[in-house]
Design an enzyme around this catalytic site. Structure first.
Site, PDB file in Angstrom:
ATOM      1  N   CYS A 222     -39.591 106.226 -13.091  1.00  0.00           N
ATOM      2  CA  CYS A 222     -39.502 106.311 -14.555  1.00  0.00           C
ATOM      3  C   CYS A 222     -40.001 105.026 -15.210  1.00  0.00           C
ATOM      4  CB  CYS A 222     -38.049 106.547 -14.974  1.00  0.00           C
ATOM      5  SG  CYS A 222     -37.018 105.087 -14.718  1.00  0.00           S
TER       6      CYS A 222
ATOM      7  N   LEU B  78     -47.136 124.434 -30.246  1.00  0.00           N
ATOM      8  CA  LEU B  78     -48.184 125.256 -29.626  1.00  0.00           C
ATOM      9  C   LEU B  78     -48.290 124.983 -28.126  1.00  0.00           C
ATOM     10  CD1 LEU B  78     -51.155 124.903 -32.166  1.00  0.00           C
ATOM     11  CD2 LEU B  78     -49.886 126.990 -31.637  1.00  0.00           C
TER      12      LEU B  78
ATOM     13  N   GLN C 227     -36.425 111.861   2.435  1.00  0.00           N
ATOM     14  CA  GLN C 227     -35.382 110.966   2.944  1.00  0.00           C
ATOM     15  C   GLN C 227     -35.338 111.028   4.466  1.00  0.00           C
ATOM     16  OE1 GLN C 227     -32.663 112.787  -0.412  1.00  0.00           O
ATOM     17  NE2 GLN C 227     -31.468 111.266   0.671  1.00  0.00           N
TER      18      GLN C 227
ATOM     19  N   PHE D  57     -21.834 115.047  -1.162  1.00  0.00           N
ATOM     20  CA  PHE D  57     -21.745 116.082  -0.138  1.00  0.00           C
ATOM     21  C   PHE D  57     -20.431 116.872  -0.198  1.00  0.00           C
ATOM     22  CE2 PHE D  57     -22.886 117.403   4.265  1.00  0.00           C
ATOM     23  CZ  PHE D  57     -24.255 117.514   4.086  1.00  0.00           C
TER      24      PHE D  57
ATOM     25  N   LEU E 202     -21.812 102.519  -0.981  1.00  0.00           N
ATOM     26  CA  LEU E 202     -21.452 102.922  -2.342  1.00  0.00           C
ATOM     27  C   LEU E 202     -22.370 103.978  -2.921  1.00  0.00           C
ATOM     28  CD1 LEU E 202     -20.524  99.490  -3.925  1.00  0.00           C
ATOM     29  CD2 LEU E 202     -19.026 101.231  -3.020  1.00  0.00           C
TER      30      LEU E 202
ATOM     31  N   GLU F  12     -22.815 107.114  -2.586  1.00  0.00           N
ATOM     32  CA  GLU F  12     -22.309 108.416  -3.009  1.00  0.00           C
ATOM     33  C   GLU F  12     -20.998 108.340  -3.771  1.00  0.00           C
ATOM     34  OE1 GLU F  12     -23.081 111.453   0.387  1.00  0.00           O
ATOM     35  OE2 GLU F  12     -22.476 109.558   1.239  1.00  0.00           O
TER      36      GLU F  12
HETATM   37  C1  LIG Z   1     -39.432 118.188 -26.104  1.00  0.00           C
HETATM   38  C2  LIG Z   1     -39.245 118.766 -27.490  1.00  0.00           C
HETATM   39  C3  LIG Z   1     -38.020 118.624 -28.107  1.00  0.00           C
HETATM   40  C4  LIG Z   1     -37.812 119.155 -29.372  1.00  0.00           C
HETATM   41  N1  LIG Z   1     -36.590 119.005 -29.951  1.00  0.00           N
HETATM   42  C5  LIG Z   1     -36.364 119.516 -31.177  1.00  0.00           C
HETATM   43  C6  LIG Z   1     -35.098 119.380 -31.802  1.00  0.00           C
HETATM   44  O1  LIG Z   1     -34.177 118.803 -31.258  1.00  0.00           O
HETATM   45  N2  LIG Z   1     -34.930 119.925 -33.023  1.00  0.00           N
HETATM   46  C7  LIG Z   1     -35.933 120.580 -33.668  1.00  0.00           C
HETATM   47  O2  LIG Z   1     -35.725 121.029 -34.770  1.00  0.00           O
HETATM   48  N3  LIG Z   1     -37.134 120.716 -33.115  1.00  0.00           N
HETATM   49  C8  LIG Z   1     -37.372 120.221 -31.887  1.00  0.00           C
HETATM   50  N4  LIG Z   1     -38.606 120.379 -31.305  1.00  0.00           N
HETATM   51  C9  LIG Z   1     -39.632 121.155 -32.013  1.00  0.00           C
HETATM   52  C10 LIG Z   1     -40.532 120.269 -32.850  1.00  0.00           C
HETATM   53  O3  LIG Z   1     -39.841 119.801 -33.970  1.00  0.00           O
HETATM   54  C11 LIG Z   1     -41.707 121.110 -33.289  1.00  0.00           C
HETATM   55  O4  LIG Z   1     -42.367 121.544 -32.142  1.00  0.00           O
HETATM   56  C12 LIG Z   1     -42.675 120.314 -34.120  1.00  0.00           C
HETATM   57  O5  LIG Z   1     -42.101 119.849 -35.268  1.00  0.00           O
HETATM   58  C13 LIG Z   1     -43.932 121.109 -34.405  1.00  0.00           C
HETATM   59  O6  LIG Z   1     -44.900 120.251 -34.978  1.00  0.00           O
HETATM   60  P1  LIG Z   1     -46.349 120.047 -34.352  1.00  0.00           P
HETATM   61  O7  LIG Z   1     -47.106 119.169 -35.272  1.00  0.00           O
HETATM   62  O8  LIG Z   1     -46.274 119.592 -32.967  1.00  0.00           O
HETATM   63  O9  LIG Z   1     -46.886 121.551 -34.408  1.00  0.00           O
HETATM   64  P2  LIG Z   1     -48.084 122.209 -33.633  1.00  0.00           P
HETATM   65  O10 LIG Z   1     -47.630 122.610 -32.260  1.00  0.00           O
HETATM   66  O11 LIG Z   1     -49.289 121.363 -33.685  1.00  0.00           O
HETATM   67  O12 LIG Z   1     -48.282 123.498 -34.533  1.00  0.00           O
HETATM   68  C14 LIG Z   1     -47.267 124.423 -34.677  1.00  0.00           C
HETATM   69  C15 LIG Z   1     -47.644 125.573 -35.608  1.00  0.00           C
HETATM   70  O13 LIG Z   1     -47.723 125.124 -36.947  1.00  0.00           O
HETATM   71  C16 LIG Z   1     -48.923 125.576 -37.564  1.00  0.00           C
HETATM   72  N5  LIG Z   1     -49.335 124.540 -38.518  1.00  0.00           N
HETATM   73  C17 LIG Z   1     -49.267 123.209 -38.301  1.00  0.00           C
HETATM   74  N6  LIG Z   1     -49.666 122.550 -39.417  1.00  0.00           N
HETATM   75  C18 LIG Z   1     -50.003 123.483 -40.319  1.00  0.00           C
HETATM   76  C19 LIG Z   1     -50.498 123.423 -41.655  1.00  0.00           C
HETATM   77  N7  LIG Z   1     -50.705 122.260 -42.256  1.00  0.00           N
HETATM   78  N8  LIG Z   1     -50.719 124.575 -42.281  1.00  0.00           N
HETATM   79  C20 LIG Z   1     -50.512 125.773 -41.674  1.00  0.00           C
HETATM   80  N9  LIG Z   1     -50.054 125.880 -40.406  1.00  0.00           N
HETATM   81  C21 LIG Z   1     -49.807 124.770 -39.754  1.00  0.00           C
HETATM   82  C22 LIG Z   1     -49.878 125.755 -36.429  1.00  0.00           C
HETATM   83  O14 LIG Z   1     -50.847 126.704 -36.786  1.00  0.00           O
HETATM   84  C23 LIG Z   1     -48.998 126.197 -35.307  1.00  0.00           C
HETATM   85  O15 LIG Z   1     -48.847 127.583 -35.334  1.00  0.00           O
HETATM   86  C24 LIG Z   1     -38.860 119.853 -30.041  1.00  0.00           C
HETATM   87  C25 LIG Z   1     -40.119 119.984 -29.417  1.00  0.00           C
HETATM   88  C26 LIG Z   1     -40.312 119.445 -28.150  1.00  0.00           C
HETATM   89  C27 LIG Z   1     -41.641 119.608 -27.486  1.00  0.00           C
HETATM   90  S1  FES Z   2     -35.704 107.379 -12.173  1.00  0.00           S
HETATM   91 FE1  FES Z   2     -35.441 105.436 -13.148  1.00  0.00          FE
HETATM   92  S2  FES Z   2     -35.579 104.052 -11.497  1.00  0.00           S
HETATM   93 FE2  FES Z   2     -35.553 106.017 -10.490  1.00  0.00          FE
END
Ligand SMILES: Cc1cc2nc3c(=O)[nH]c(=O)nc-3n(C[C@H](O)[C@H](O)[C@H](O)COP(=O)(O)OP(=O)(O)OC[C@H]3O[C@@H](n4cnc5c(N)ncnc54)[C@H](O)[C@@H]3O)c2cc1C
Ligand code: FES
Length: 1239
Positions: free
Chosen positions: A63, A217, A694, A841, A1164, A1166
């Site tokens: 990491c 997306l 391992q 274990f 230590l 485990e």
């Molecule tokens: C690991 C992870 C954790 C997440 N955790 C959370 C969380 O805790 N809470 C939460 O609420 N959300 C969470 N999300 C979701 C995240 O908030 C949304 O995926 C994000 O906000 C989408 O924005 P983007 O720019 O990446 O969209 P994109 O993936 O780029 O686009 C998404 C969609 O929006 C459309 N679009 C984008 N811009 C426009 C525009 N200007 N006009 C018209 N259509 C448009 C696109 O056509 C597409 O269909 C998480 C996502 C991930 C990957």
């Molecule tokens: S996953 Fe962080 S040091 Fe092993």
């Protein structure tokens, strides 16, 4: 780190990203910095890299590059960040080894006012106190007083950082207006340079999505296989990034990232009067916990809103805050409200296909208006919410009469839903308890949660629907300064226990390489000539006959070379109980059936989708322990130990309690997934295997029997492993053998790398356990008889399940002397992937049953659990249930020391005081003792060998049988060699673990790796030193190099094999007695937690992190068909940096060595896992306090993990009852609130 020129602010923006979600085309005009670019051990280390390594922030190191980049990016933006910014920057990174504290400590050295010590703010170091206390003169020199020496660190010099490339700056200042088009095999990426061009393209390709952060997306394309032939990228359109402040609100461009939105909101909040910022504050609250920093840096506001995820954290708040969407198309502009209809996707309230979202208008709030946001997820950060809400109320000026009310929930249906009707009915009502009562009933009626609600957890969510409403009610009430008096929490006891790091904290040998990305893991080995990639085809059925397999279509795909089936195995296909490839029948979803070999990993993965397997389902299909018991389905015979006469003892006790304990499984979640590279050589059937394991000898042996060639033709190499935790003891041999069959059949090198989803699907983890207990005791808490029956879920194959059951039974008594005992254990055969070795274990699961008995006895006797523990603990030299003699002296010392150092009794009093004053928050405290037997219960495992060569220049190459898994075994072995040979560590080197240098090794497991290998290294070094002694005596003033040169001249061998013939372990299960373990380690942990009774959220104040994950957050979830749902970090929650204890003190008992270990080594690895259960019992203590106050029975069923859902539902109150009654009758329920609630 991505660096871009921001067209609006005209500044360079540096931000960290999740690399796997970044489309390469989106990087046009951007500079990308990776860990290799930051610094190198060959040239100059960056201070971030140096400090993380020297602060022991790396173990396996997998990491570390991610941690370095997050920290580096933070420092590029803030030279002296605050601790809050540091936590935020690291919140999106996972580590499974370190427990995060050392990583955080290294980051803190850059923070304002950091002193690198645990006692923050006091200006003193806790270690100074230790020195003052110590009367021994040599103690100071023995024990290093600091985790790291700050003075050694290079200063952070911003003038030395990489500059933004001038060429890119020129490009950004004179932006290209031309539309750029990137053609891919399946996708065309179009990036217009002007808004007009974007609108024209959108009209031309109405189906094409706009791609911004790709965080919505991208995962959909991967997980659901969606594909878009055309993607429109508006990244270069500055109009979409504009932010405008007006007198009535804020307009934010749709392309602004959520991180930028957070900054804009923070700025506005600081500039505006508080009454205008209610919506902004609510949004900000959610933006702090939404995903991690990297995702917030990428995800856009527009993408978030348009994605309309049912779990969206922002949409409920934007909806209640009356946000408006500014749309644009070739036709012009228009506004639509971000309301329930839009969120539900109604065509009349939605964007037209040719329209785009340009910006979002969020109005200011006004006087007498209150807005709040609520969220409950499995963890505070990096976890999608189970349920969330936005709530807004506007009062008639100067009154508590509701003029306007909006409530919206996420996570309860397929879209964000509003409780519009309920709100309408409450208009004109006063903000009081009667209104709240009515509101709860109305909302429960309107926001119906079908049994099929996304993510399940229906009762929990229903309870939260009303709990959130109640929280809002109280919060607004406080704001109105009417009924509720604000209660200020008592401060935690300022007494800080002392800290005592063991031995000298030598930096991990690979620490710097981890930090610079130069440490080579298995998959970092560059592609070798003619290499092919393998992907595995797995069963989609839990129990079925294989009728046919058709891979003709797969073979027709370009670059696909071959399909490897069971017919290709020249030797044996695993064992009868544990087949490498399924034959005729599959026993679980995820069982490997065959494998595809192709020129690229992408093609291999595409090909496996084309393989058609027809199945005929078979009965029975068994998933749970309960089903297995019903079908008498077991993997091995029962294991039993008994002492005294429990039948008689039960007749004489004052009370008897019976109970059940359920403990869920656990995924290893090593950061480096399973991987292997097999290189066939041209001569004599030789094979070189590079594998993350391992136990390389086991891989070697399995490959030998699979290929039917002698072991001596196969060499397994392990440089380092990115985390194992038991998951890389048995399984790597399966992957190694399948890849080897592919290599031999095709004659090409084969690389097999599992992605996270496949790794989680195919490999099992920790055994879930179901335990039943019957305990007989006297009214004073003395336990006289205990009968425990445990069933573990072994999955479909034997693997290590028999051994796990044996260990479980042997260790079940933990620290207690109970004269009449019966322990029985069985491993159930089910249709799940085979569970396997995992840190501890069986001990962490089994002992939770024992400790639950104690808690149950305490509840019945009306005594605190620690009194029952103390009363029943071993007191004098004694024998265990299997008649092995031992002395509990160290255990008792640990117990007393932990009581004292944690100020347990005064904390207990404070907890009780706190609980008396708080109805909706409860604290709990628990102290748990541990007696953990180290090692394997088999003699052959207690041996090790080493090979030490001294070269003519005096440098020494050490090889031993242990594998570097992150525990720093190589560092420890060099410490041993250095002390024995009396040469500095810089003379010594370890290259790798290899079956060619040290044969017939045992797995690096069971916490004894350093003990046994250390003794072997010691032996080899002592042999060598003895050979050198005559020369040393002859020339005592000479140097090491002189003696080596002389020895070589005199034909003295400078190479020696060391061997350690270890402990003679035995266990006679017939007689129930033996000496199975060389020694015990003891530990005691005290944890204090606070729970929110309304949401179930817990805040941990002390525990070991992986155990804490097992007992509190890590929950495996399966579909009714036996498919593992929780197959990624999205669904399976290991602790993150934000979950670590606020205060975490560890101390090791000095002078508690055993002659069977080497120097100060202690097994230590485990044992710490189980100490995490003190968190679980502290939570149980808090829940019990809540239940006592609510007159609910205290002996509730114990279920681990104690997730927020479990905790919330266990804190039975009027809301849970209301939901329950509501589900039963679906009719109106009236309840009353006590007048004196405080929150
Ligand atoms: C690991 C992870 C954790 C997440 N955790 C959370 C969380 O805790 N809470 C939460 O609420 N959300 C969470 N999300 C979701 C995240 O908030 C949304 O995926 C994000 O906000 C989408 O924005 P983007 O720019 O990446 O969209 P994109 O993936 O780029 O686009 C998404 C969609 O929006 C459309 N679009 C984008 N811009 C426009 C525009 N200007 N006009 C018209 N259509 C448009 C696109 O056509 C597409 O269909 C998480 C996502 C991930 C990957
Ligand atoms: S996953 Fe962080 S040091 Fe092993």
């Amino acid at each position: 780190m991505v660096s871009k020129h921001d067209p609006v602010s005209k500044k360079i923006r540096h931000f960290s990203v999740t690399a796997c979600l970044v489309p390469i085309c989106s990087l046009y005009g951007a500079a990308v910095t990776t860990v290799e670019g930051v610094g190198s051990i060959k040239t100059r280390l960056h201070p971030v890299q140096e400090r993380i390594a020297k602060s022991h922030g790396t173990q396996c190191g997998f990491c570390t590059p991610g941690m370095v980049m997050s920290l580096y990016t933070l420092l590029r933006n803030h030279l002296q960040p605050s601790e809050e910014q540091l936590m935020e920057a690291l919140g999106g990174n996972l580590c499974r080894c370190t427990g995060y504290r050392p990583i955080l400590e290294s980051g803190k050295t850059f923070c304002v006012g950091s002193n690198g010590c645990q006692q923050k703010g006091t200006g003193k170091c806790c270690m100074d106190q230790r020195e003052n206390l110590s009367s021994s003169l040599d103690r100071k020199s023995d024990i290093c007083t600091e985790l790291f020496a700050k003075e050694e660190f290079q200063p952070l010099d911003p003038t030395q950082e990489l500059i933004f490339p001038p060429e890119l700056l020129r490009m950004a200042e004179n932006p290209e207006k031309r539309t750029l088009i990137f053609y891919g095999e399946r996708v065309t990426w179009i990036s217009p340079g002007t808004l007009q061009d974007l609108l024209e393209l959108k009209a031309k390709y109405p189906e094409a999505p706009l791609i911004l952060g790709n965080t919505s997306l991208g995962p959909a394309m991967k997980a659901q296989g969606r594909s878009y032939p055309i993607l429109l990228s508006p990244a270069r359109i500055s109009e979409l990034s504009v932010v405008m402040k007006t007198s009535d609100g804020l307009t934010i461009g749709a392309a602004c990232s959520l991180a930028q939105v957070k900054d804009f909101l923070t700025e506005s909040i600081s500039e505006l009067p508080e009454e205008k910022t209610q919506t902004y504050q609510a949004l900000l609250k959610h933006l702090r916990s939404l995903a991690g920093q990297q995702i917030r840096n990428m995800a856009s506001l527009g993408g978030h809103i348009i994605s309309r995820h049912c779990y969206s954290d922002l949409n409920p708040v934007l909806a209640v805050g009356n946000a408006t969407l500014n749309l644009r198309s070739e036709e012009g502009t228009r506004q639509i409200p971000l309301n329930e209809q839009f969120l539900a996707g109604l065509a009349s309230a939605d964007l037209k296909p040719e329209e785009i979202l340009e910006s979002v208008y969020i109005p200011h709030s006004q006087k007498w208006e209150f807005v709040s946001a609520f969220r409950q997820a499995q963890c505070p950060q990096n976890a999608l919410p189970d349920i969330n809400a936005g709530m807004r109320v506007l009062f008639k000026e100067g009154t508590d009469i509701i003029e306007d009310l909006s409530i919206a929930y996420g996570g309860v249906g397929t879209a964000t839903v509003s409780a519009h009707k309920s709100c309408q009915q409450l208009l004109g009502r006063r903000w009081n308890e009667l209104m709240l009562d009515e509101a709860c009933r109305l909302v429960l009626d309107e926001v119906s949660l079908p049994g099929s609600a996304p993510g399940g957890k229906v009762e929990f969510k229903r309870t939260l629907v009303v709990s959130f409403l109640f929280k809002f009610y109280l919060k607004v009430l406080q704001e109105l300064k009417m009924l509720v008096r604000l209660f200020s929490m008592p401060r935690v006891d300022s007494h800080q226990p002392l800290q005592d790091p063991v031995g000298r904290p030598i930096m991990h040998l690979s620490g710097l390489k981890h930090a610079t990305g130069e440490a080579i893991f298995c998959d970092d080995i560059p592609r070798v000539d003619k290499e092919l990639f393998m992907a595995l085809v797995t069963s989609t059925r839990a129990h079925a006959k294989i009728i046919s397999i058709d891979f003709s279509e797969a073979l027709e795909l370009p670059e696909v070379v071959d399909v490897i089936t069971v017919e290709d195995i020249p030797g044996t296909n695993g064992t009868e109980d544990d087949k490498l490839l399924a034959v005729d029948e599959v026993l679980c979803v995820g069982q490997v059936i065959c494998a595809v070999v192709a020129e690229t990993d992408v093609q291999a993965k595409r090909a496996i989708e084309k393989i058609k397997i027809t199945y005929e389902d078979l009965e029975p299909i068994i998933f749970t322990v309960e089903d297995a018991i019903k079908h008498n389905s077991f993997l091995c015979p029962e294991k039993k130990l008994e002492q005294g006469n429990i039948k008689e003892a039960f007749e004489k006790v004052d009370q008897i309690v019976e109970g059940e304990v359920h403990i869920g499984g656990q995924e290893h979640f090593y950061m480096e997934t399973q991987r292997v590279l097999v290189i066939p050589k041209t001569e004599d059937k030789e094979l070189d295997i590079y594998v993350s394991t391992q136990d390389p000898a086991h891989v070697q042996k399995t490959v030998s029997s699979t290929l039917n060639i002698p072991i001596n033709r196969i060499t397994c190499h392990v440089k380092r492993v990115g985390g194992g935790f038991g998951g890389k003891v048995g399984r790597p041999s399966v992957f190694g053998a399948i890849a080897a069959v592919g290599a031999v059949k095709t004659g090409h090198p084969i690389r097999l790398v599992l992605d996270r989803e496949d790794d989680m699907l195919i490999t099992g983890g920790r055994h879930p356990l179901f335990g039943k207990y019957k305990v007989g005791f006297m009214n004073n808490g003395r336990i006289k008889a205990l009968d425990i029956e445990c069933y573990v879920n072994g999955g479909c194959m034997l693997d290590d399940s028999e051994l796990v059951t044996e260990f479980l039974i042997l260790k079940l008594e933990n620290a207690y002397k109970i004269h009449n005992l019966r322990f029985r254990g069985r491993a159930c055969k089910t249709n799940l992937p085979s569970n396997t070795a995992f840190r501890g274990f069986g001990f962490p699961q089994g002992t939770l049953v024992t400790e639950s008995c104690i808690t149950a006895v305490a509840a019945k006797c009306g005594l605190p659990p620690e009194k029952i523990r103390e009363k029943n603990m071993y007191k004098t030299f004694d024998k265990t249930i299997y008649k092995q003699a031992f002395s509990p002296e160290t255990l008792i010392r640990c117990w007393n020391e932990c009581l004292e150092k944690s100020s347990f009794h005064s904390r207990r009093r404070q907890v009780e005081e706190f609980n008396k004053k708080n109805y909706w928050k409860k604290k709990g405290i628990a102290i748990i003792p541990m007696k953990f037997s180290v090692g394997f219960a088999a003699t052959s495992y207690h041996q090790a060998a080493a090979l030490v060569h001294i070269y003519t220049d005096g440098s020494v190459l050490v090889t031993h049988g242990g594998n570097e898994l992150g525990q720093g075994i190589h560092t420890k072995m060099l410490q041993v060699a250095s002390r024995e040979l009396k040469v500095p560590m810089s003379y010594l080197h370890i290259c790798e673990t290899s079956t060619a240098t040290v044969p017939n090794t045992i797995a690096t497991a069971a916490s004894i790796g350093a003990d046994v290998n250390g003794r072997a290294v010691q032996n080899a070094c002592q042999i060598l030193l003895k050979r050198l002694e005559p020369n040393i005596k002859k020339n005592p003033e000479g140097t090491w190099e002189d003696w080596i040169e002389a020895a070589f001249e005199q034909r003295i061998s400078l190479s020696a094999t060391g061997y350690f013939r270890g402990y003679k372990a035995f266990m006679d299960w017939e007689k129930g007695e033996g000496d199975p373990f060389p020694y015990y380690v003891y530990g005691v942990a005290c944890s204090e937690v606070e729970i929110d009774c309304l949401t179930g959220a817990h805040k941990i104040e002390g525990a070991f992190i992986q155990g804490m994950g097992l007992y509190t957050t890590e929950e495996l979830q399966y579909s009714p068909e036996g498919v593992l749902y929780s197959r990624s970090s999205d669904e399976y929650k290991i602790p993150t940096i934000t979950d670590i204890p606020e205060e975490f003190n560890v101390s090791l008992l000095p002078s508690s060595q055993t002659p069977l270990t080497i120097y100060s080594s202690k097994g230590l690895g485990e044992s710490g896992m189980f100490l995490g259960s003190s968190v679980f019992f502290a939570i149980a203590d808090a829940v019990a306090a809540a239940r006592r106050e609510r007159d609910a029975a205290e002996d509730f069923t114990v279920k681990s993990p104690a997730t927020p859902e479990q905790v919330r539902m266990a804190c039975a109150d009027r809301f849970t009852e209301m939901v329950w009654n509501y589900s039963l009758f679906s009719s109106k329920v009236i309840f009353l609130f006590p007048a004196s609630w405080t929150y």
